[in-house]
Design an enzyme around this catalytic site. Structure first.
Site, PDB file in Angstrom:
ATOM      1  N   ASP A 196      -7.589   4.735   7.891  1.00 51.44           N
ATOM      2  CA  ASP A 196      -7.134   5.985   8.655  1.00 51.44           C
ATOM      3  C   ASP A 196      -7.333   7.202   7.746  1.00 51.44           C
ATOM      4  O   ASP A 196      -6.236   7.500   7.061  1.00 51.44           O
ATOM      5  CB  ASP A 196      -5.689   5.729   9.028  1.00 51.44           C
ATOM      6  CG  ASP A 196      -5.402   4.797  10.124  1.00 51.44           C
ATOM      7  OD1 ASP A 196      -6.634   4.089  10.592  1.00 51.44           O
ATOM      8  OD2 ASP A 196      -4.314   4.683  10.545  1.00 51.44           O
ATOM      9  N   TYR A 199      -8.012  11.254  10.988  1.00 49.68           N
ATOM     10  CA  TYR A 199      -7.127  11.541  12.285  1.00 49.68           C
ATOM     11  C   TYR A 199      -7.978  12.448  13.172  1.00 49.68           C
ATOM     12  O   TYR A 199      -7.072  12.939  13.974  1.00 49.68           O
ATOM     13  CB  TYR A 199      -5.564  11.577  11.818  1.00 49.68           C
ATOM     14  CG  TYR A 199      -5.051  10.542  11.386  1.00 49.68           C
ATOM     15  CD1 TYR A 199      -5.084  10.210  10.063  1.00 49.68           C
ATOM     16  CD2 TYR A 199      -3.934   9.760  12.171  1.00 49.68           C
ATOM     17  CE1 TYR A 199      -4.150   9.076   9.547  1.00 49.68           C
ATOM     18  CE2 TYR A 199      -3.191   8.720  11.845  1.00 49.68           C
ATOM     19  CZ  TYR A 199      -3.438   8.453  10.614  1.00 49.68           C
ATOM     20  OH  TYR A 199      -2.852   7.217   9.770  1.00 49.68           O
ATOM     21  N   ASN A 233      -7.472   1.665  12.270  1.00 57.44           N
ATOM     22  CA  ASN A 233      -7.680   1.795  13.790  1.00 57.44           C
ATOM     23  C   ASN A 233      -8.036   3.345  14.086  1.00 57.44           C
ATOM     24  O   ASN A 233      -8.566   3.526  15.166  1.00 57.44           O
ATOM     25  CB  ASN A 233      -6.118   1.479  14.406  1.00 57.44           C
ATOM     26  CG  ASN A 233      -5.202   2.347  13.891  1.00 57.44           C
ATOM     27  OD1 ASN A 233      -4.817   2.513  12.856  1.00 57.44           O
ATOM     28  ND2 ASN A 233      -4.294   3.152  14.877  1.00 57.44           N
ATOM     29  N   HIS A 318      -6.234  -2.852   6.235  1.00 60.14           N
ATOM     30  CA  HIS A 318      -5.444  -1.678   6.984  1.00 60.14           C
ATOM     31  C   HIS A 318      -3.957  -1.964   7.407  1.00 60.14           C
ATOM     32  O   HIS A 318      -3.153  -1.646   7.166  1.00 60.14           O
ATOM     33  CB  HIS A 318      -6.300  -0.950   8.095  1.00 60.14           C
ATOM     34  CG  HIS A 318      -5.476   0.212   8.726  1.00 60.14           C
ATOM     35  ND1 HIS A 318      -5.360   1.441   7.828  1.00 60.14           N
ATOM     36  CD2 HIS A 318      -5.125   0.556   9.803  1.00 60.14           C
ATOM     37  CE1 HIS A 318      -4.520   2.146   8.508  1.00 60.14           C
ATOM     38  NE2 HIS A 318      -4.662   1.642   9.628  1.00 60.14           N
ATOM     39  N   HIS A 328       4.589  -1.101  14.054  1.00 56.08           N
ATOM     40  CA  HIS A 328       3.495  -2.011  13.857  1.00 56.08           C
ATOM     41  C   HIS A 328       4.192  -3.201  13.418  1.00 56.08           C
ATOM     42  O   HIS A 328       3.333  -4.170  12.806  1.00 56.08           O
ATOM     43  CB  HIS A 328       2.477  -1.558  12.966  1.00 56.08           C
ATOM     44  CG  HIS A 328       1.880  -0.223  13.202  1.00 56.08           C
ATOM     45  ND1 HIS A 328       1.229   0.044  14.466  1.00 56.08           N
ATOM     46  CD2 HIS A 328       1.913   0.936  12.395  1.00 56.08           C
ATOM     47  CE1 HIS A 328       1.018   1.580  14.549  1.00 56.08           C
ATOM     48  NE2 HIS A 328       1.257   1.985  13.581  1.00 56.08           N
ATOM     49  N   HIS A 355      -1.360   1.740   7.667  1.00 57.01           N
ATOM     50  CA  HIS A 355      -1.077   1.540   8.956  1.00 57.01           C
ATOM     51  C   HIS A 355       0.224   2.116   9.137  1.00 57.01           C
ATOM     52  O   HIS A 355       0.644   3.204  10.072  1.00 57.01           O
ATOM     53  CB  HIS A 355      -1.438   0.068   9.338  1.00 57.01           C
ATOM     54  CG  HIS A 355      -1.594   0.217  10.887  1.00 57.01           C
ATOM     55  ND1 HIS A 355      -2.247   0.961  11.417  1.00 57.01           N
ATOM     56  CD2 HIS A 355      -1.173  -0.819  11.716  1.00 57.01           C
ATOM     57  CE1 HIS A 355      -2.144   0.623  13.115  1.00 57.01           C
ATOM     58  NE2 HIS A 355      -1.113  -0.497  13.049  1.00 57.01           N
ATOM     59  N   HIS A 357       3.395   3.970   8.207  1.00 57.80           N
ATOM     60  CA  HIS A 357       3.735   5.270   7.628  1.00 57.80           C
ATOM     61  C   HIS A 357       5.006   5.337   6.761  1.00 57.80           C
ATOM     62  O   HIS A 357       5.777   6.289   7.120  1.00 57.80           O
ATOM     63  CB  HIS A 357       3.656   6.630   8.674  1.00 57.80           C
ATOM     64  CG  HIS A 357       2.046   6.632   9.326  1.00 57.80           C
ATOM     65  ND1 HIS A 357       1.891   7.405  10.529  1.00 57.80           N
ATOM     66  CD2 HIS A 357       0.967   5.939   9.019  1.00 57.80           C
ATOM     67  CE1 HIS A 357       0.880   6.922  10.921  1.00 57.80           C
ATOM     68  NE2 HIS A 357       0.050   6.335  10.000  1.00 57.80           N
TER      69      HIS A 357
HETATM   70 FE   FE2 Z   1      -3.501   2.926  11.364  1.00 59.40          FE
END
Ligand code: FE2
Length: 478
Positions: A196, A199, A233, A318, A328, A355, A357
């Site tokens: 990531d 963004y 992702n 990730h 997640h 992934h 945060h």
């Molecule tokens: Fe992510």
């Protein structure tokens, strides 16, 4: 028995009970859920006209300069950059002294379109045959071009000291900038990036602009030391409603990895060796079940790991395999079922992921008896297992994942929902010092500090009675 001796006997029993209770308390490995939450800046991207994204005035000067390792053992780098106006000449001049470039290497150029965005000219140039442990100066293109430098790592050696930084889910907010600037003062020599990046996919119709700004954003570090890339992702960018159906299209055009050097068939999963570390990069968003290319490659790569030469075995991915945040939650479970038994078998030292945060570190635990359909479904202490660390707290525009599960699981050693980055100092074949550094009021604060013993050497040489990690966590600001 006299009254005095009876009293003595009771007192002795009391002291014994007290010491058992005290020992139990000291020995218990209760996890810490830090109540400290730090989100210093709003979770919005820095405006494009900010100096964080400043580009050279010359419209065709190289911009977004970055390097990554270019081979298996650290004697090559891949230098990448973008020219906006025209392709120019894809060449890097380099040498051992500033302004004196005795060598050159030729690269190649590519570009791409994404919906209505047309990229600049993206250059990638392999510079190989370098000496270990040497500082090189380089400039890009011909004419009065920009100049940079990098240092090659020491030769592969089990006792070669080396410091890595670990950053994830960075984005391009003021929190991201704080993380980046703290990392640059940390002494880290290479960034292990756990996915990531920009963004940019949050900008549906002109996302290339934010890919460009992110490339410029990290240049002040990435042009001078390698960033080792894992994809997340936000790199997938599968957007059929825009006619974009090639997964990872912008990422793969802009970012290269030395995957062929480790016999991988995809730039999304590969391995490098650097100083005393063997680093394996996995792709959470590529097929990984039995017999897929990633599974087959990892099966072979783990057999190639030589702990006599590279004692520290580190895996990047990730999606975390262990995560007690509500964000997640359990997303990594399918990969855990497929790969965890190998991580235990090969005594992986550390698994870094992003992934989520927030920050979280586990104890050495495994759950290899549970395969979703059967077995005891709760992780157990396992001295052969890796420590799992989630460091998806770089500071992107989606903000913090502030809600952990109510009860902290036994496997979770430390968790906190703040922004930051980690550093891993490999001291020698047996010891490493690890720190998670929270971004705190503009200061870098070591918040979670752990000394790790190497999983191969610590157990092989029986140098220690207790081979488990020794935890010395503390919350600096408490
Ligand atoms: Fe992510």
């Amino acid at each position: 028995m006299s009254r005095v001796s009876g009293l003595r006997s009771s007192l002795f029993r009391f002291l014994c009970i007290c010491s058992v209770i005290a020992y139990s308390v000291t020995d218990a490995k209760a996890g810490i859920t830090s109540s400290f939450v730090r989100s210093e800046w709003p979770s919005t991207d820095i405006p494009l006209d900010d100096e964080a994204f400043i580009v050279p005035e010359d419209p065709n000067a190289p911009q977004q300069v970055r390097i990554t390792q270019g081979d298996y053992d650290g004697r090559a780098v891949i230098i990448s950059w973008v020219t906006k106006a025209d392709p120019g000449r894809s060449v890097v001049f380099y040498g051992l002294s500033e302004h004196q470039y005795d060598h050159h290497a030729l690269g190649y150029v590519k570009n791409y379109t994404f919906y209505n965005y047309k990229s600049g000219y993206i250059h990638h140039c392999l510079v190989d045959g370098l000496e270990h442990d040497t500082k090189y100066y380089y400039k890009i293109g011909t004419g009065d071009s920009r100049e940079f430098w990098f240092e090659t790592p020491p030769e592969i050696d089990p006792d070669a000291p080396y410091t890595f930084g670990i950053i994830g889910d960075l984005g391009q907010t003021y929190n991201s900038l704080s993380t980046l600037e703290h990392y640059m003062r940390s002494g880290g020599k290479t960034v292990l990036f756990v996915g990531d990046l920009s963004y940019a996919d949050r900008y549906e119709y002109d996302n290339g602009v934010r890919w460009d700004s992110w490339g410029q954003f990290v240049e002040k570090s990435a042009a001078y030391q390698p960033w080792i890339w894992a994809a997340g992702n936000h790199e997938i960018e599968y957007q059929p409603h825009l006619g974009e159906t090639q997964p990872f299209k912008p990422f793969l055009h802009r970012y290269t990895t030395p995957y062929l050097a480790s016999k991988s068939s995809s730039p999304l999963w590969y391995a490098i060796r650097r100083a005393s570390a063997h680093i394996i990069v996995l792709s959470s968003y590529s097929p990984f079940v039995k017999y897929t290319p990633q599974w087959t490659w990892l099966h072979g790569e783990l057999k190639r790991v030589d702990r006599e030469k590279t004692p520290w075995l580190i895996v990047l991915m990730h999606v975390p395999l262990y995560n007690s945040n509500e964000a997640h939650y359990m997303e990594g479970e399918s990969m855990r079922v497929v790969f965890e038994s190998w991580f235990v078998q090969y005594k992986v030292d550390l698994v870094f992921a992003g992934h989520v945060h927030a920050y979280e570190r586990s104890y050495r635990i495994s759950n290899i008896n549970y395969n979703i359909t059967s077995g005891d479904r709760y992780p157990v202490p396992d001295k052969s297992a890796p420590v799992y660390i989630t460091v998806g707290d770089g500071g992107n525009q989606e903000g913090l994942a502030g809600r952990f599960t109510n009860l902290q699981p036994d496997y979770s050693a430390f968790r906190e929902a703040s922004y930051g980055h980690s550093t891993l100092e490999l001291k020698n074949r047996t010891h490493a010092f690890y720190r998670w550094n929270r971004n705190d009021d503009g200061k870098q604060v070591p918040t979670d500090s752990v000394q790790f013993h190497n999983q191969y050497w610590a157990s092989n040489q029986k140098r220690r009675k207790h081979r488990h990690l020794r935890m010395s966590s503390h919350i600096a600001s408490c």
